[in-house]
Design a protein around this motif. Sequence first.
Motif, PDB file in Angstrom:
ATOM      1  N   ALA A   1      45.420 -60.535  20.247  1.00 36.72           N
ATOM      2  CA  ALA A   1      45.307 -61.880  19.678  1.00 36.72           C
ATOM      3  C   ALA A   1      46.461 -62.184  18.739  1.00 36.72           C
ATOM      4  O   ALA A   1      46.789 -63.345  18.501  1.00 36.72           O
ATOM      5  CB  ALA A   1      43.984 -62.010  18.929  1.00 36.72           C
ATOM      6  N   ALA A   2      47.079 -61.136  18.202  1.00 36.89           N
ATOM      7  CA  ALA A   2      48.204 -61.322  17.277  1.00 36.89           C
ATOM      8  C   ALA A   2      49.096 -60.093  17.322  1.00 36.89           C
ATOM      9  O   ALA A   2      48.617 -58.964  17.507  1.00 36.89           O
ATOM     10  CB  ALA A   2      47.698 -61.540  15.861  1.00 36.89           C
ATOM     11  N   THR A   3      50.387 -60.318  17.153  1.00 38.09           N
ATOM     12  CA  THR A   3      51.362 -59.224  17.074  1.00 38.09           C
ATOM     13  C   THR A   3      52.278 -59.472  15.892  1.00 38.09           C
ATOM     14  O   THR A   3      52.830 -60.576  15.740  1.00 38.09           O
ATOM     15  CB  THR A   3      52.208 -59.119  18.356  1.00 38.09           C
ATOM     16  N   LEU A   4      52.417 -58.462  15.054  1.00 35.64           N
ATOM     17  CA  LEU A   4      53.348 -58.497  13.927  1.00 35.64           C
ATOM     18  C   LEU A   4      54.442 -57.480  14.176  1.00 35.64           C
ATOM     19  O   LEU A   4      54.144 -56.311  14.427  1.00 35.64           O
ATOM     20  CB  LEU A   4      52.622 -58.162  12.624  1.00 35.64           C
ATOM     21  N   THR A   5      55.693 -57.909  14.128  1.00 32.84           N
ATOM     22  CA  THR A   5      56.820 -57.013  14.358  1.00 32.84           C
ATOM     23  C   THR A   5      57.686 -56.958  13.102  1.00 32.84           C
ATOM     24  O   THR A   5      58.098 -58.000  12.571  1.00 32.84           O
ATOM     25  CB  THR A   5      57.672 -57.476  15.554  1.00 32.84           C
ATOM     26  N   LEU A   6      57.949 -55.735  12.640  1.00 31.12           N
ATOM     27  CA  LEU A   6      58.737 -55.509  11.431  1.00 31.12           C
ATOM     28  C   LEU A   6      59.903 -54.574  11.726  1.00 31.12           C
ATOM     29  O   LEU A   6      59.784 -53.660  12.553  1.00 31.12           O
ATOM     30  CB  LEU A   6      57.881 -54.870  10.340  1.00 31.12           C
ATOM     31  N   ALA A   7      61.002 -54.774  11.036  1.00 28.99           N
ATOM     32  CA  ALA A   7      62.097 -53.813  11.067  1.00 28.99           C
ATOM     33  C   ALA A   7      61.691 -52.579  10.265  1.00 28.99           C
ATOM     34  O   ALA A   7      60.934 -52.686   9.291  1.00 28.99           O
ATOM     35  CB  ALA A   7      63.356 -54.436  10.472  1.00 28.99           C
ATOM     36  N   PRO A   8      62.168 -51.385  10.634  1.00 23.38           N
ATOM     37  CA  PRO A   8      61.786 -50.174   9.908  1.00 23.38           C
ATOM     38  C   PRO A   8      62.047 -50.251   8.405  1.00 23.38           C
ATOM     39  O   PRO A   8      61.192 -49.851   7.601  1.00 23.38           O
ATOM     40  CB  PRO A   8      62.636 -49.083  10.566  1.00 23.38           C
ATOM     41  N   ALA A   9      63.211 -50.772   8.007  1.00 18.25           N
ATOM     42  CA  ALA A   9      63.536 -50.838   6.578  1.00 18.25           C
ATOM     43  C   ALA A   9      62.592 -51.774   5.840  1.00 18.25           C
ATOM     44  O   ALA A   9      62.229 -51.519   4.683  1.00 18.25           O
ATOM     45  CB  ALA A   9      64.982 -51.281   6.383  1.00 18.25           C
ATOM     46  N   ASP A  10      62.190 -52.859   6.481  1.00 15.74           N
ATOM     47  CA  ASP A  10      61.238 -53.774   5.847  1.00 15.74           C
ATOM     48  C   ASP A  10      59.847 -53.145   5.769  1.00 15.74           C
ATOM     49  O   ASP A  10      59.122 -53.328   4.786  1.00 15.74           O
ATOM     50  CB  ASP A  10      61.166 -55.088   6.625  1.00 15.74           C
ATOM     51  N   ALA A  11      59.469 -52.411   6.816  1.00 17.63           N
ATOM     52  CA  ALA A  11      58.124 -51.826   6.862  1.00 17.63           C
ATOM     53  C   ALA A  11      57.911 -50.832   5.738  1.00 17.63           C
ATOM     54  O   ALA A  11      56.899 -50.892   5.020  1.00 17.63           O
ATOM     55  CB  ALA A  11      57.892 -51.158   8.214  1.00 17.63           C
ATOM     56  N   TRP A  12      58.845 -49.890   5.557  1.00 17.97           N
ATOM     57  CA  TRP A  12      58.594 -48.875   4.533  1.00 17.97           C
ATOM     58  C   TRP A  12      58.590 -49.486   3.136  1.00 17.97           C
ATOM     59  O   TRP A  12      57.786 -49.092   2.276  1.00 17.97           O
ATOM     60  CB  TRP A  12      59.587 -47.715   4.643  1.00 17.97           C
ATOM     61  N   GLN A  13      59.443 -50.477   2.906  1.00 19.80           N
ATOM     62  CA  GLN A  13      59.457 -51.112   1.591  1.00 19.80           C
ATOM     63  C   GLN A  13      58.191 -51.943   1.351  1.00 19.80           C
ATOM     64  O   GLN A  13      57.636 -51.937   0.252  1.00 19.80           O
ATOM     65  CB  GLN A  13      60.701 -51.990   1.455  1.00 19.80           C
ATOM     66  N   LEU A  14      57.725 -52.630   2.394  1.00 22.25           N
ATOM     67  CA  LEU A  14      56.512 -53.437   2.267  1.00 22.25           C
ATOM     68  C   LEU A  14      55.305 -52.576   1.913  1.00 22.25           C
ATOM     69  O   LEU A  14      54.560 -52.886   0.978  1.00 22.25           O
ATOM     70  CB  LEU A  14      56.249 -54.176   3.579  1.00 22.25           C
ATOM     71  N   PHE A  15      55.105 -51.494   2.639  1.00 19.39           N
ATOM     72  CA  PHE A  15      53.896 -50.695   2.462  1.00 19.39           C
ATOM     73  C   PHE A  15      53.932 -49.813   1.226  1.00 19.39           C
ATOM     74  O   PHE A  15      52.927 -49.205   0.863  1.00 19.39           O
ATOM     75  CB  PHE A  15      53.647 -49.854   3.714  1.00 19.39           C
ATOM     76  N   THR A  16      55.094 -49.748   0.546  1.00 21.07           N
ATOM     77  CA  THR A  16      55.187 -48.991  -0.710  1.00 21.07           C
ATOM     78  C   THR A  16      55.483 -49.912  -1.898  1.00 21.07           C
ATOM     79  O   THR A  16      55.931 -49.454  -2.941  1.00 21.07           O
ATOM     80  CB  THR A  16      56.261 -47.898  -0.614  1.00 21.07           C
ATOM     81  N   LYS A  17      55.250 -51.199  -1.722  1.00 20.58           N
ATOM     82  CA  LYS A  17      55.352 -52.206  -2.779  1.00 20.58           C
ATOM     83  C   LYS A  17      56.775 -52.484  -3.238  1.00 20.58           C
ATOM     84  O   LYS A  17      56.993 -53.001  -4.321  1.00 20.58           O
ATOM     85  CB  LYS A  17      54.468 -51.837  -3.981  1.00 20.58           C
ATOM     86  N   GLY A  18      57.759 -52.165  -2.386  1.00 20.79           N
ATOM     87  CA  GLY A  18      59.137 -52.503  -2.701  1.00 20.79           C
ATOM     88  C   GLY A  18      59.536 -53.871  -2.181  1.00 20.79           C
ATOM     89  O   GLY A  18      60.613 -54.373  -2.494  1.00 20.79           O
TER      90      GLY A  18
END
Length: 280
Positions: free
Chosen positions: A233-250
């Motif tokens: 129903a939904a797909t979210l695509t992130l770049a690796p550098a954005d993903a690690w910073q997002l999930f660690t509050k950076g």
Amino acid sequence: MAARPLVPIETLPLFPELDRLLLELLRNLPPADWQRPTLARQWTVKDIAAHLLDGNLRTLSMLRDGYFGEAPDDFSYTGMVAYLNRLNADWVRAARRLSPAVLIDWLAQSGAEYTAYLNTLDPWGPAPWPVAWAGENESWNWFHIARDYTEKWHHQQQIREAVGQPAPLMEPTLFRPFIETMMRGLPHAYREVAAPAGTLVHVVIDGAAGGSWELARAAGGWHLQSPGAVPPAATLTLAPADAWQLFTKGLSAAEARERALVAGDETLAQAALRMVAVMG
């Protein structure tokens, strides 16, 4: 204790390589780089190195030696976050008295002892601390170890981003176990998201080191499963550098949304942007 997942994440063999890369980096930093600001808000490169040392020493003292010194008096999620934030701040402040040379020597010694201790744990034994950001009240040791891997990985990467040397940890052998562990927090991040049973959400991390994770809604809540042929129903695509910073509050959810690609239901996709896979 939860049922055993079909595929545990093996991170233990990677700890020596993380330590080798960290020590190589720190030994070659010019003095000015130790004071560079980082994604960890008020912490400099030197502060993060001190925090990594604290992680080694705290594990050896508390878990190997059974000496807590300051034990938490509130084991709720909020209480544990407050406890950890206080310990972290106290240590980093005191460690500003230490020279980079002392930090490097202690990191080398304690890192080897830390990894030796982890190797004594039964992967399927009960962990001393649950992985709370994944919504667990009890965890297996392999997940506890994988969580520690993500801590060491992302703090070293914060240093590397600050000094312009991010590439080594983005190699698939080191990044993939990191992001795989982070993705185990998705069902907890979606716990309050309403959707009909059978609804699928895909989270995709681009590149050779990334992958695709399928989150499915069942009668009892959301769970991860192997991706199948049914369209999500939904797909979210992130770049690796954005993903690690997002999930660690950076990186904030709003900042990440500007860089992400979303297909399908926007609300379902955006719930993944609110996942936090660190304590504190």
